[in-house]
Design an enzyme around this catalytic site. Sequence first.
Site, PDB file in Angstrom:
ATOM      1  N   GLU A  46      11.981  71.189  48.699  1.00 40.99           N
ATOM      2  CA  GLU A  46      12.427  70.578  49.961  1.00 40.99           C
ATOM      3  C   GLU A  46      13.356  69.426  49.646  1.00 40.99           C
ATOM      4  O   GLU A  46      13.097  68.631  48.744  1.00 40.99           O
ATOM      5  CB  GLU A  46      11.226  70.065  50.762  1.00 40.99           C
ATOM      6  CG  GLU A  46      11.623  69.462  52.108  1.00 40.99           C
ATOM      7  CD  GLU A  46      10.444  68.813  52.836  1.00 40.99           C
ATOM      8  OE1 GLU A  46       9.386  69.457  52.987  1.00 40.99           O
ATOM      9  OE2 GLU A  46      10.596  67.651  53.244  1.00 40.99           O
ATOM     10  N   GLU A  57       3.511  67.695  49.872  1.00 40.90           N
ATOM     11  CA  GLU A  57       3.819  66.343  49.393  1.00 40.90           C
ATOM     12  C   GLU A  57       2.554  65.503  49.264  1.00 40.90           C
ATOM     13  O   GLU A  57       2.190  64.760  50.190  1.00 40.90           O
ATOM     14  CB  GLU A  57       4.812  65.641  50.335  1.00 40.90           C
ATOM     15  CG  GLU A  57       6.201  66.223  50.272  1.00 40.90           C
ATOM     16  CD  GLU A  57       7.243  65.402  51.017  1.00 40.90           C
ATOM     17  OE1 GLU A  57       6.874  64.469  51.770  1.00 40.90           O
ATOM     18  OE2 GLU A  57       8.447  65.694  50.848  1.00 40.90           O
TER      19      GLU A  57
HETATM   20  C1  IDC Z   1       9.243  65.610  59.384  1.00 39.62           C
HETATM   21  C2  IDC Z   1       9.861  66.347  60.543  1.00 39.62           C
HETATM   22  C3  IDC Z   1       9.504  65.615  61.822  1.00 39.62           C
HETATM   23  C4  IDC Z   1       7.993  65.458  61.903  1.00 39.62           C
HETATM   24  C5  IDC Z   1       7.467  64.763  60.666  1.00 39.62           C
HETATM   25  C6  IDC Z   1       5.953  64.666  60.627  1.00 39.62           C
HETATM   26  O1  IDC Z   1      11.254  66.454  60.347  1.00 39.62           O
HETATM   27  O2  IDC Z   1       9.974  66.336  62.944  1.00 39.62           O
HETATM   28  O3  IDC Z   1       7.657  64.672  63.033  1.00 39.62           O
HETATM   29  O4  IDC Z   1       7.870  65.515  59.525  1.00 39.62           O
HETATM   30  O5  IDC Z   1       5.379  65.931  60.552  1.00 39.62           O
HETATM   31  C7  IDC Z   1       9.135  65.214  54.331  1.00 39.62           C
HETATM   32  C8  IDC Z   1       8.109  66.178  54.807  1.00 39.62           C
HETATM   33  C9  IDC Z   1       8.516  66.802  56.117  1.00 39.62           C
HETATM   34  C10 IDC Z   1       9.215  65.776  57.018  1.00 39.62           C
HETATM   35  C11 IDC Z   1      10.520  65.387  56.334  1.00 39.62           C
HETATM   36  C12 IDC Z   1      11.383  64.429  57.160  1.00 39.62           C
HETATM   37  O6  IDC Z   1       7.809  67.193  53.855  1.00 39.62           O
HETATM   38  O7  IDC Z   1       7.349  67.302  56.738  1.00 39.62           O
HETATM   39  O8  IDC Z   1       9.506  66.402  58.234  1.00 39.62           O
HETATM   40  N1  IDC Z   1      10.191  64.798  55.047  1.00 39.62           N
HETATM   41  O9  IDC Z   1      10.718  63.241  57.409  1.00 39.62           O
HETATM   42  N2  IDC Z   1       9.147  64.580  53.179  1.00 39.62           N
HETATM   43  C13 IDC Z   1      10.188  63.724  53.159  1.00 39.62           C
HETATM   44  C14 IDC Z   1      10.880  63.859  54.338  1.00 39.62           C
END
Ligand code: IDC
Length: 457
Positions: A375, A283
Amino acid sequence: MKRLLALLATCATILGLTGLFSPQAVAATGCKVDYTVTSQWHGGFQAGVKITNLGEPVTGWTLKFAMPDAGQKLVQGWNATWSQSGSVVTTVGLDWNRTLATGAAADVGFTGSFTGANPKPAAFTLNGVACTGSVDETPPPSPGGGTPLDINGQVQVCGVNLCNQYNRPIQLRGMSTHGIQWFSKCYNGASVEALAKDWKSDLLRVAMYVQESGYETDPAGFTSRVNGLVDMAEARGMYAMIDFHTLTPGDPNHNLDRAKTFFASVAARNAGKKNVIYEIANEPNGVSWTAIKSYAEQVIPVIRAADPDAVVIVGTRGWSSLGVSDGSNESEVVSNPVNATNIMYAFHFYAASHKDAYRTTLSRAASRLPLFVTEFGTVSATGGGAMDRASTTAWLDLLDRLKIGYANWTYSDASESSAAFRPGTCDGGDYSSSGVLTESGALLKNRISTPDNFPTS
Ligand code: IDC
């Protein structure tokens, strides 16, 4: 009398074998219930109840059973409306799972308390009919006879679609791991097997964070863990998407050298495999499309040099929103595409946060760009909050219609509503019974496990 019973048994066998009834239902006796105590502690327990309809299709159902011990009490249930009167527990299907075709199942569960023993209930009824059925667990033969990987072989981009070895468009549906640096306990033979066999998933996305205690802390170790998961997916007939999970910082160029090193290694090691798809930047955020494009045009040649025929997926601006989250849209990519062939662009959404405006962009972009939803979440962009069933359903219906592949965040037991498994699941070996699924996991399993009907000619 004995002869009559034998004759009846023979008739039943013939009817079952000749498949006059549902091929799933060997003994079409109304219903089957799998009741599993998934965990038990002092005075309390959690149970999963899988209800399989073996009779005529129903558009509403009520399951009843009696708690055998007077001390057993329902505390809280999910995926249905639950109540208890005396010893009798009543469970009524909700809007989204009350329609059950013949052979279809609903996964519900509850927590309970107990004082003496905690015996399993025995007598279940569905809409008043006793559940005594058994299900033939042999899966019906899939068209082409094999796994998603057997049927589709090496995939490639054709026009705006992902195509299989017969050059026909396909949609790959599956799940994303959580960060493998945190949830390695969730990725093992049993869990990958459950994803392939129970979920009938086509795809496992392997989210290898680069920062946050990820790749940068142990390049060799993480490279080998990713390769291990590629092999586990391949052995079970699934595609593996290798996700270089950049997130913070948002400019992928920050990790350019690491990306070149990592992809040179995994592409050389996996070049002979047909199941690998490379996602080079999860992302990008806070960075322009031109910077992302420049990164892609440096990393893709490294992959091509080692593995010329693999599909590569490029992240897009604004957390892979095709720029929408930054107030832009797909036109910046359409007018200035990455200079490479056999590539797709990533689009991400979180159903509770991203709705019509994002769907409109995706629908429009889908006729111009090859897209893959590498994702998405059923919840808010934080990965938490309430699941948005209506928005998730609208999204998945749209992706199905456009034949856009997807991977759901996450196949893990994180304490987040986006996780498919309840917390603690990965500490045990059971990834299959209904009681281990969250609301999001139950929805995704339902969607992903429907037949793929991949074209074979
Ligand atoms: C989130 C995980 C969380 C972690 C955070 C930071 O669920 O446990 O603390 O990342 O690393 C994304 C990202 C994905 C995120 C997810 C939800 O690709 O890494 O995971 N998210 O926030 N993009 C939108 C949402």
